[in-house]
Design an enzyme around this catalytic site. Sequence first.
Site, PDB file in Angstrom:
ATOM      1  N   ARG A 217       2.506   9.445 -38.759  1.00  9.57           N
ATOM      2  CA  ARG A 217       3.854  10.023 -38.735  1.00  9.57           C
ATOM      3  C   ARG A 217       3.964  11.125 -39.792  1.00  9.57           C
ATOM      4  O   ARG A 217       4.870  11.945 -39.735  1.00  9.57           O
ATOM      5  CB  ARG A 217       4.904   8.945 -38.991  1.00  9.57           C
ATOM      6  N   LYS A 247      13.155  12.887 -44.049  1.00  7.76           N
ATOM      7  CA  LYS A 247      13.020  11.490 -44.467  1.00  7.76           C
ATOM      8  C   LYS A 247      11.597  11.233 -44.975  1.00  7.76           C
ATOM      9  O   LYS A 247      10.681  12.009 -44.689  1.00  7.76           O
ATOM     10  CB  LYS A 247      13.362  10.556 -43.298  1.00  7.76           C
ATOM     11  N   HIS A 260      11.003  -2.130 -42.492  1.00  3.81           N
ATOM     12  CA  HIS A 260      11.697  -2.786 -41.387  1.00  3.81           C
ATOM     13  C   HIS A 260      11.630  -4.310 -41.538  1.00  3.81           C
ATOM     14  O   HIS A 260      12.494  -5.027 -41.043  1.00  3.81           O
ATOM     15  CB  HIS A 260      11.070  -2.405 -40.042  1.00  3.81           C
ATOM     16  N   ASP A 332      18.698   4.794 -44.684  1.00  2.00           N
ATOM     17  CA  ASP A 332      17.939   4.194 -43.589  1.00  2.00           C
ATOM     18  C   ASP A 332      18.754   3.002 -43.092  1.00  2.00           C
ATOM     19  O   ASP A 332      19.748   2.593 -43.717  1.00  2.00           O
ATOM     20  CB  ASP A 332      16.544   3.783 -44.071  1.00  2.00           C
TER      21      ASP A 332
END
Length: 432
Positions: A217, A247, A260, A332
């Site tokens: 990413r 981000k 997460h 987030d």
Amino acid sequence: MIRFTRHSLKPKISGTLFIIAAMVSLFLIAGCSNSSSNSQSEATDSPTSQSTPAPTTSLAPTPSAVSDPIALQVAEMTLEEKIGQMLLVGIDGTVLDEQAKKMITEDKIGGIILYKDNIKSLKGMISLINSMKKSNTGNPAPLFMSVDQEGGKVSRMPKEYATFPSNGTMGASNDAAAAEKMGKLLAREVRSAGFNMNFAPVLDINSNPDNPVIGDRSFGNAADQVIQLGIAEMKGIESEGVVPVVKHFPGHGDTSVDSHLDLPIVNKTAGQLADLEWLPFQAAIKEGTDAVMVAHILFPKLDPDKPASLSRTIIGEQLRDEMGYQGIVITDDLTMGAIMKNYDLTTAAVDTVNAGSDILLVAHGYDNEKRVMDSLLQNVKNGKIQETRIDESVYRILALKAKYNLSDEQIPVPDLTDLNKEINVWRQTIEK
């Protein structure tokens, strides 16, 4: 020149005055501390952190309502409307159910984020987005319609769209012009579906090969590479009228835990972060970035108690004061494991507002959105959050919506033939 339509904001102010005021507003937001700028993603029992009372002074100048129609609109809004603007929420399913509709019509939330589970087909996605925009009729401002469309494994768009390579693949080409083109094509893709905000580009430096959440990413493992390609993509997205959100400040590239799932901890000093992780974000600020997402990562040497997303030290002092950033700060997702397993959600909401965040991302659960909204309302009323702190964020939000000329107009199902052809031709140049 920035254009505005009668759909851009609640019609309380004449168009000419609003244009002038919005231009002044943008100067105040982008230029207060950044004179070089020209442009512009689960819970267990957990300890409850103590919310710190709000500062008595504003982080940025608040324009007078007498001379500034945006300030006038903020002054005329109810507290409930203002707090609603600070919430960007996720919904369940692929159609507008009653809970989602209530968040729009009753709580008057400021934005929506759609994930893969919300999107099954092109026609279905367009129908869902149009129904949300229609439900927002009469509310204080158009919705931020947002999505995570990075390319590679983080791609939300339905199968009718051509696909994008990962940032890692883009990084291997080391071609800034191609990265800017990627930004333009990403923006045209999401805009064709009715989105006006994209949570991209990723400015994390992939410095930890064991990182479970960033990897390809990122554009690469060197600051210069991430800066060159990330800023180019940011500018490409912005140039097509979509809000890019950079981000994950202060940097998620050196973590070994997926936020997460749980709370990552990075034992770096401010000096060490300044030498690597912060460099792309500082470059983005210099180039006038409009929005920054802050990550759920604990940096004990900066703040031993609160992760970056809740920390006044990191948001208020480092990002805003030291780096001079006066744009939108977005958390987030507050329903991620990093927060829900370690902090009380309602206290976290208060802490992040007092730290300097403008938009709280609550991506899962109508009950979570209600808890956050009720907590913010109560804590303004009991004085733990100053209403001037709320006003400051709402001012930034309305000014950004005006800058990008957002509206809730209905959109047709797009013909993707030309766009998909252009994406595929561009992709061949990257992967050759």
